[in-house]
Design an enzyme around this catalytic site. Structure first.
Site, PDB file in Angstrom:
ATOM      1  NE  ARG A  58      -3.153   0.163   3.129  1.00 46.53           N
ATOM      2  CZ  ARG A  58      -2.654  -0.006   4.352  1.00 46.53           C
ATOM      3  NH1 ARG A  58      -1.842   0.891   4.892  1.00 46.53           N
ATOM      4  NH2 ARG A  58      -2.970  -1.074   5.050  1.00 46.53           N
ATOM      5  CE1 TYR A 111     -13.861  18.086 -11.347  1.00 45.47           C
ATOM      6  CE2 TYR A 111     -13.557  17.105  -9.181  1.00 45.47           C
ATOM      7  CZ  TYR A 111     -13.799  16.968 -10.531  1.00 45.47           C
ATOM      8  OH  TYR A 111     -13.973  15.721 -11.061  1.00 45.47           O
ATOM      9  CG  ASP A 183      -7.531  21.275  -7.802  1.00 52.65           C
ATOM     10  OD1 ASP A 183      -6.747  21.061  -8.745  1.00 52.65           O
ATOM     11  OD2 ASP A 183      -8.596  20.637  -7.641  1.00 52.65           O
ATOM     12  CE  LYS A 208      -9.690  15.699 -14.793  1.00 49.62           C
ATOM     13  NZ  LYS A 208     -10.004  16.660 -13.766  1.00 49.62           N
TER      14      LYS A 208
HETATM   15  C1  LIG Z   1     -10.649  16.458 -12.580  1.00 49.99           C
HETATM   16  C2  LIG Z   1     -10.371  17.391 -11.470  1.00 49.99           C
HETATM   17  C3  LIG Z   1     -10.330  16.920 -10.152  1.00 49.99           C
HETATM   18  C4  LIG Z   1     -10.645  15.501  -9.785  1.00 49.99           C
HETATM   19  O1  LIG Z   1      -9.790  14.571 -10.325  1.00 49.99           O
HETATM   20  P1  LIG Z   1     -10.250  13.039 -10.431  1.00 49.99           P
HETATM   21  O2  LIG Z   1      -8.990  12.328 -10.734  1.00 49.99           O
HETATM   22  O3  LIG Z   1     -11.274  12.985 -11.514  1.00 49.99           O
HETATM   23  O4  LIG Z   1     -10.835  12.652  -9.113  1.00 49.99           O
HETATM   24  C5  LIG Z   1     -10.052  17.823  -9.158  1.00 49.99           C
HETATM   25  N1  LIG Z   1      -9.820  19.124  -9.420  1.00 49.99           N
HETATM   26  C6  LIG Z   1      -9.856  19.593 -10.684  1.00 49.99           C
HETATM   27  C7  LIG Z   1      -9.590  21.040 -10.915  1.00 49.99           C
HETATM   28  C8  LIG Z   1     -10.140  18.751 -11.740  1.00 49.99           C
HETATM   29  O5  LIG Z   1     -10.192  19.237 -12.986  1.00 49.99           O
END
Ligand SMILES: *Cc1c(COP(=O)(O)O)cnc(C)c1O
Length: 393
Positions: A58, A111, A183, A208
């Site tokens: 883990r 988000y 973020d 992303k």
């Molecule tokens: C997509 C996204 C997330 C979440 O990511 P996941 O891997 O889909 O959980 C969080 N913050 C932003 C700005 C995003 O675009």
């Protein structure tokens, strides 16, 4: 090994040591739960304090340590830890600093699932959230309470694309002894460095741009030295694990992120100008454009723009006409997420995702992700789509 001063060099070399793996460029993928120890002394030497060394599945194996080390170097952070998704990274980072009775300041452009975590889970835990105008800047000082422990930022927001003045927000937050989370998924750590602009914690949905190929779910949290132990313990205590195949995909995606991001940016700027020239367009929401309200801050703080932007259509275009465009695109697909090599185009509805500010526009908002295709082909697809919209209006 000296990985140079350029981020492009870091992307290629950071975290790697082929001499450890029979000269192979990439680290091996080790599938493991149990890790065995030869002696009692070795066994007893492991424990919570050990990191970047295999002790139990883990907690990662070499491939995840390579990824963590490369990301920490790119972020300019003390260390970086992996989570199974981007939202899991936001959750772990928030829980690292918040206790029952605490107060959180959250940007109104956040988000959606992060907003929902505050309104539901944190509320149940007795943690109060105040949403604030993303453009508040230094005036955030006026929202600080005695129990404000965290200020969360996300810039630009990935629906409405407001750029936040992170240095000003961070200065006011630190004056009030609050920790600043950012973020940074839109820009990636290549185009924006949260920790150099005052944040204590930099969060990334690696799903992303780091993954970059629409086949991976992962989050990352990079922190300053002071914030590290709380974030690390939060991730360990939540029991998150990232599989070795996913860690492999993320470290592989990272190596080419520089060239991919610059092509996303180039295509996005061309597409943004095309959208701007259409009579149906009210406004393009993209800080890389000179007339965008966020352009000055973006230019001051960012090294580039990613491929994601918004297009606000004029009021009064019938819903069926917009559907006639979106339902029949050739190269653009409709789907959540972004950061992959392919182009996406979806309708978005920000009005329901606000509480401190209002989304006052009645026209339909579209979200565009410029992929890596030839931009003239993308424009031809959009021209045909706008043609269908005109015919159905
Ligand atoms: C997509 C996204 C997330 C979440 O990511 P996941 O891997 O889909 O959980 C969080 N913050 C932003 C700005 C995003 O675009």
């Amino acid at each position: 090994m000296d990985n140079g001063s350029s981020d492009d060099t870091k992307l290629v070399h950071a975290g790697r040591d082929p001499s450890l793996f029979e000269g192979a460029i990439n680290p091996p993928v080790t599938h493991a739960s149990t890790i065995i120890f030869p002696t009692v002394a070795d066994l007893k030497a492991t424990g919570l304090h050990i990191d970047h060394q295999a002790t139990y599945g883990r907690r990662g194996t070499k491939v995840s340590f390579v990824l963590r080390e490369a990301l920490a170097e790119l972020e300019g952070s003390h260390d970086c830890i992996l989570t199974p998704s981007g939202i899991a990274a936001n959750v772990a980072a928030l829980l690292a600093f918040l206790h029952p009775g605490d107060h959180l300041l959250m940007t109104d452009s956040v988000y959606g699932p992060t907003r929902s975590f505050c309104n539901r889970f944190l509320k149940r835990m007795g943690i109060e959230t105040t949403f604030y105008d993303p453009l508040i800047g230094a005036d955030i000082a006026g929202l600080m309470q005695e129990n404000t422990k965290v200020v969360f930022t996300e810039s630009p927001g990935t629906q409405t694309f407001e750029v936040q003045d992170l240095p000003a927000i961070a200065a006011a937050s630190h004056d009030a002894d609050a920790v600043v989370l950012n973020d940074n998924t839109w820009a990636s750590p290549l185009f924006f460095k949260p920790l150099s602009h005052g944040a204590d914690v930099s969060i990334q949905a690696a799903t992303k741009y780091i993954g970059g190929h629409s086949d991976l779910m992962m989050g990352t949290i990079a922190t300053t030295e002071e914030a590290w132990s709380k974030v690390r313990m939060s991730v360990l205590e939540l029991g998150y694990a990232v599989g070795p195949d996913d860690a492999y995909l993320a470290q592989r995606g990272l190596r080419t992120m520089g060239v991919r991001l610059r092509q996303h940016e180039k295509n996005a700027i061309t597409l943004a100008h095309w959208f701007k020239a259409q009579p149906e367009t009210e406004r393009v929401l993209f800080p890389a454009l000179e007339d965008d309200p966020g352009h000055a801050l973006w230019k001051r703080d960012f090294e580039g723009a990613s491929g994601l932007f918004g297009v606000l259509l004029r009021e009064g275009i019938p819903e069926e006409a917009i559907a006639a465009m979106l339902d029949n695109m050739n190269l653009f697909s409709m789907g959540y997420s972004y950061g992959g090599y392919e182009s996406l185009l979806i309708p978005t509805y920000p009005a329901g995702n606000r509480s401190a500010t209002e989304w006052r526009h009645n026209g339909q908002l579209l979200r565009v992700h410029a992929g890596l295709e030839g931009v003239n082909d993308l424009i031809a697809d959009l021209e045909a789509g706008f043609g269908r919209m005109r015919d159905a209006s």
